[in-house]
Design an enzyme around this catalytic site. Structure first.
Site, PDB file in Angstrom:
ATOM      1  N   HIS A  86      10.902  47.921  54.730  1.00  0.00           N
ATOM      2  CA  HIS A  86      10.796  47.346  53.523  1.00  0.00           C
ATOM      3  C   HIS A  86       9.475  47.783  52.810  1.00  0.00           C
ATOM      4  CE1 HIS A  86       7.922  44.030  55.355  1.00  0.00           C
ATOM      5  NE2 HIS A  86       7.444  44.092  54.450  1.00  0.00           N
ATOM      6  N   ASP A 222      13.189  46.586  61.346  1.00  0.00           N
ATOM      7  CA  ASP A 222      12.225  46.637  60.094  1.00  0.00           C
ATOM      8  C   ASP A 222      11.559  47.906  60.202  1.00  0.00           C
ATOM      9  OD1 ASP A 222      11.296  46.733  57.477  1.00  0.00           O
ATOM     10  OD2 ASP A 222      10.952  44.531  57.396  1.00  0.00           O
ATOM     11  N   SER A 649       2.049  44.314  56.881  1.00  0.00           N
ATOM     12  CA  SER A 649       3.413  44.810  57.142  1.00  0.00           C
ATOM     13  C   SER A 649       3.120  46.332  57.642  1.00  0.00           C
ATOM     14  CB  SER A 649       4.329  44.866  55.919  1.00  0.00           C
ATOM     15  OG  SER A 649       5.112  43.533  55.930  1.00  0.00           O
TER      16      SER A 649
HETATM   17  N1  ARG Z   1       8.585  38.814  54.334  1.00  0.00           N
HETATM   18  C1  ARG Z   1       8.389  40.158  54.868  1.00  0.00           C
HETATM   19  C2  ARG Z   1       7.202  40.576  53.742  1.00  0.00           C
HETATM   20  O1  ARG Z   1       6.442  39.595  53.169  1.00  0.00           O
HETATM   21  C3  ARG Z   1       9.428  41.060  54.597  1.00  0.00           C
HETATM   22  C4  ARG Z   1      10.168  41.398  53.289  1.00  0.00           C
HETATM   23  C5  ARG Z   1      11.351  42.365  53.468  1.00  0.00           C
HETATM   24  N2  ARG Z   1      12.515  41.669  53.864  1.00  0.00           N
HETATM   25  C6  ARG Z   1      13.392  41.131  52.850  1.00  0.00           C
HETATM   26  N3  ARG Z   1      14.392  40.689  53.307  1.00  0.00           N
HETATM   27  N4  ARG Z   1      13.116  41.028  51.625  1.00  0.00           N
HETATM   28  O2  ARG Z   1       7.041  41.668  53.366  1.00  0.00           O
HETATM   29  N1  GLU Z   2       6.149  41.318  55.197  1.00  0.00           N
HETATM   30  C1  GLU Z   2       4.822  41.073  55.208  1.00  0.00           C
HETATM   31  C2  GLU Z   2       4.097  42.308  54.297  1.00  0.00           C
HETATM   32  O1  GLU Z   2       4.798  43.255  53.644  1.00  0.00           O
HETATM   33  C3  GLU Z   2       4.060  40.641  56.059  1.00  0.00           C
HETATM   34  C4  GLU Z   2       4.207  39.259  56.435  1.00  0.00           C
HETATM   35  C5  GLU Z   2       3.166  38.407  56.010  1.00  0.00           C
HETATM   36  O2  GLU Z   2       2.769  37.968  54.951  1.00  0.00           O
HETATM   37  O3  GLU Z   2       2.542  38.213  57.100  1.00  0.00           O
HETATM   38  O4  GLU Z   2       3.180  42.565  54.383  1.00  0.00           O
END
Ligand code: ARG
Ligand code: GLU
Length: 717
Positions: A86, A222, A649
């Site tokens: 991502h 991921d 991330s």
């Molecule tokens: N929650 C994670 C972050 O904050 C991963 C986001 C990417 N995945 C998704 N299904 N949108 O970035």
């Molecule tokens: N998916 C998040 C990022 O893009 C990390 C998840 C979080 O917020 O801890 O940094």
């Protein structure tokens, strides 16, 4: 109870507390002072100097800020960087088309010649961190206005950076910590030739989609792999065919010996933003107003985008990045609100504030210094509430549609009173960005978003902030929907040909048309409302806020002398530590620490694009062809108790010996309030197990040549 058993009980209690999840995003250069001892008690087999040093190579030399919004780790002697799928999503999308769909099919460069350049992408290494508080704050006149102070601070920062980067190849910046009570200088090195090497298909890299996002148990692969290129001397250089793979000072060893409950873990990376010092009034506004409204606006937007994406492959590719960005924060805010309510966060903040008042009462000199701070925190929040509210709607509902965002750029051309050159320059810039804008644009989708979000604005924002156009829409005989559709359809801003002409060589007629353009008129009205009614209040709020929070945090640090403080995340390099640790999200439920490939197969649903499993993955699973990465089953993801946030991330999850065991990519939903308030029982970070990453590279993709560059070890610490 017998004395002996009390003794044993208290001993085990002590052991237990020291082995519990730890709050904190620690500054690398202060580890020896603040954390080393505790980390070693928890299992660390390295010294603080092995983690961060400016004299020898250390773990920090294998860590990069990836594009300024994520983290990456160097995993080979030839500059391979591991991060999240991502994090590289927009780059993967940019190389994709319906005919050559890298999002869908994945991508593997089978030789360096096939690696794909990514204009605009960069990675930054941190070379040195220095406390420059004294230089920054020396002889600062006490009665400076906040504006003056800011000016002086940024001037000093500029000089400091110029001074310390003179005669070396470093860049640098100064960041405040503790709300402007202290300052740090970061010396950095930025590489800007970063090429895409490999990415799994979205059915692995985004497996579970929005349904599983922010959730445990998780089964997402991921990850994505890039490579840093440098000039022949290993120095940063803009993209060139002559550049060569960068040879790093340090690269992580990858440990495929497996991950077990209780294993010591560190996450080392660039957490973006936390707000642990917010007042009770600020938290109240966040949970009761800000979050519910921005969630509701995005509910509508996502309904539309999701439906449109399902209707065509072309729209699916065009809107992939926009959708992911919109949905990600939307879901996090929901988890955050739940968590803050469950923790009784407003109450806890009120308690802290009451303690502070009691402490002031006992210390007259402190009262003189800090007596005003709480009333100020309260007053400024109330004073700005309305402006903050309207601001949410302007940001989320007005600029939630692309056409309204575009109106700002076109407006600035029309309005520009600068010289001919300036106007030409402005036009040139808009012209240059139009192709990429329209590459990811679908008129019908944007029309629906514009209509739905405008309605949200009309229905929720107080009359006094309604632009004239919306008042007319509201009273239109045709009805609100039809009137909004009309605005959109009459606008030239969805007409790429027209805009190309206008931004290269416009005629008088073009100008005439634009002057009456209904979307531009609306945009103009919004800007005027913003500039007259909203922005001044928000500016005042921001100034009051930086002053009041500077005092508040200073006061708290004086009151809680036995507490170990750490500064809020601000996109600077931090280390967090904890362990592989389960949790109990609710009564009767326990989260185990590891998920497996068998769980991917259980979630498989060929009729739901979020849960499609690639055929080859199923074959490998059925043949149990896991190579050295698994036996009966294959580990996919794990949770550990590290305090992380957005920006972490792609961060390496590191074992007690400094080896890579996983790549961080998310948090559990029950823990997303940790940006405001951490809960050691609930907060877990989610990582992809390095064995799954290597299995995908090696067995699934057949890109095993990449493994030759890596250092793989099997012995557990
Ligand atoms: N929650 C994670 C972050 O904050 C991963 C986001 C990417 N995945 C998704 N299904 N949108 O970035
Ligand atoms: N998916 C998040 C990022 O893009 C990390 C998840 C979080 O917020 O801890 O940094």
């Amino acid at each position: 109870m017998k004395l002996k058993s009390i003794f044993i009980l208290s001993l085990s209690f002590m052991l237990y507390t020291s082995l519990q999840a730890k709050e904190g995003m620690w500054l690398p250069h202060l580890l020896a002072e603040l954390n080393e001892e505790e980390m070693r008690e928890m299992g660390l087999q390295l010294t603080a100097e092995d983690i961060y040093s400016i004299n020898q190579s250390s773990l920090k030399d294998g860590i990069v800020s990836f594009g300024g919004f994520c983290t990456g780790e160097v995993i080979s002697s030839k500059g391979l960087v591991l991060t999240n799928h991502h994090c590289g999503y927009r780059q993967i999308q940019s190389h994709s088309s319906v005919e050559n769909d890298l999002l869908k099919n994945g991508f593997w460069a089978m030789s360096t010649n096939d690696e794909l350049a990514n204009p605009g992408l960069f990675v930054t290494f941190i070379k040195e961190i220095h406390d420059v508080t004294e230089e920054m704050l020396a002889n600062l006149p006490a009665d400076l206005s906040e504006v003056e102070r800011e000016r002086l601070i940024s001037e000093r920062a500029k000089n400091l950076v110029a001074d310390r980067t003179h005669g070396n190849s470093y860049d640098g910046f100064v960041r405040s910590i503790y709300e402007g009570n202290e300052y740090l200088l970061f010396l950095t090195q930025r590489y800007s030739d970063i090429r895409l090497v490999g990415a799994p298909p979205s059915s692995i890299g985004k497996f579970g989609g929005d349904t599983d996002n922010w959730m445990w148990p998780r089964h997402t692969g991921d990850f994505a792999i890039f490579r840093i290129y440098a000039d022949k001397n290993g120095d940063p250089a803009p993209y060139s065919e002559d550049n060569v793979p960068y040879e790093p000072e340090f690269h992580f060893k990858l440990n495929i010996g497996g991950v077990k409950d209780g294993d010591f873990t560190m996450v080392y990376g660039f957490p973006g933003r936390t707000e642990q010092y917010l007042s009770s009034w600020a938290v109240e506004e966040l949970v009761e107003t800000t979050n519910p409204h921005r969630i509701a606006i995005r509910d509508r937007k996502l309904d539309i985008i999701n439906e449109r994406m399902r209707s065509s492959d072309e729209i699916r590719i065009k809107y992939a990045g926009k959708q992911a960005g919109t949905a990600n924060a939307w879901k996090k805010w929901q988890g955050e609100n739940k968590g803050l309510y469950r923790l009784n966060a407003i109450n806890k903040k009120q308690q802290l504030e009451a303690d502070f008042l009691a402490w002031l009462d006992q210390h007259p000199t402190k009262k003189e210094k800090y007596g005003e701070v709480l009333p100020r925190l309260k007053k400024m929040q109330k004073d700005a509430a309305k402006a903050n509210f309207v601001n949410i709607y302007i940001n989320e509902a007005i600029y939630g549609s692309d056409i309204m965002k575009l109106s700002r750029s076109i407006k600035s051309i029309l309005q520009s009173e600068g010289s001919h050159e300036e106007v030409a320059d402005l036009k040139g810039r808009v012209n240059a960005y139009l192709p990429s804008y329209f590459k990811d644009y679908d008129t019908e989708t944007d029309r629906q978003i514009f209509v739905a979000l405008s309605k949200q604005y009309i229905n929720n924002v107080p009359e006094e902030f309604l632009p004239t156009t919306f008042s007319q829409v509201k009273n239109s005989k045709k009805g609100v929907d039809a009137a909004l559709h009309d605005l959109f359809d009459k606008s030239a801003l969805a007409d790429q040909e027209f805009l190309n002409r206008f931004t290269s060589s416009s005629t008088k007629d073009d100008l005439k048309r634009l002057k009456k353009d209904p979307i531009l008129v609306l945009g103009d009205e919004i800007i005027r409302i913003y500039e007259r009614e909203v922005s001044p209040k928000i500016q005042t709020f921001n100034q009051e806020r930086s002053e009041a929070y500077r005092l508040w945090v200073a006061g708290l640090r004086e009151m809680q002398t036995d507490k170990r403080f750490f500064p809020d995340a601000n996109s600077t390099l931090r280390l967090t530590y904890g362990m592989v640790e389960s949790s109990k999200p609710k009564d009767g439920v326990q989260y185990l620490t590891t998920t497996h490939l068998s769980g991917v197969m259980t979630k498989e649903d060929p009729t739901n694009d979020e849960f499609v499993v690639p055929k080859r993955l199923r074959e490998l699973y059925e043949a149990k062809d896991f190579g050295p990465y698994g036996d009966d089953d294959l580990a996919v993801c794990f949770i550990s108790s590290n305090h992380t946030t957005g920006g972490n991330s792609g961060s390496p999850v590191i074992n007690a010996k400094g080896e890579l065991i996983g790549t961080n990519f998310d948090r559990n939903w029950e823990g997303t309030m940790s940006d405001i308030m951490f809960d050691p029982d609930q907060c877990r970070n989610i990582a992809i197990d390095i064995r799954y990453t290597l299995f995908i590279v090696d067995k699934f993709a057949g890109a095993s040549h990449l493994l030759d560059e890596m250092t793989i070890v099997t012995e557990r610490p």
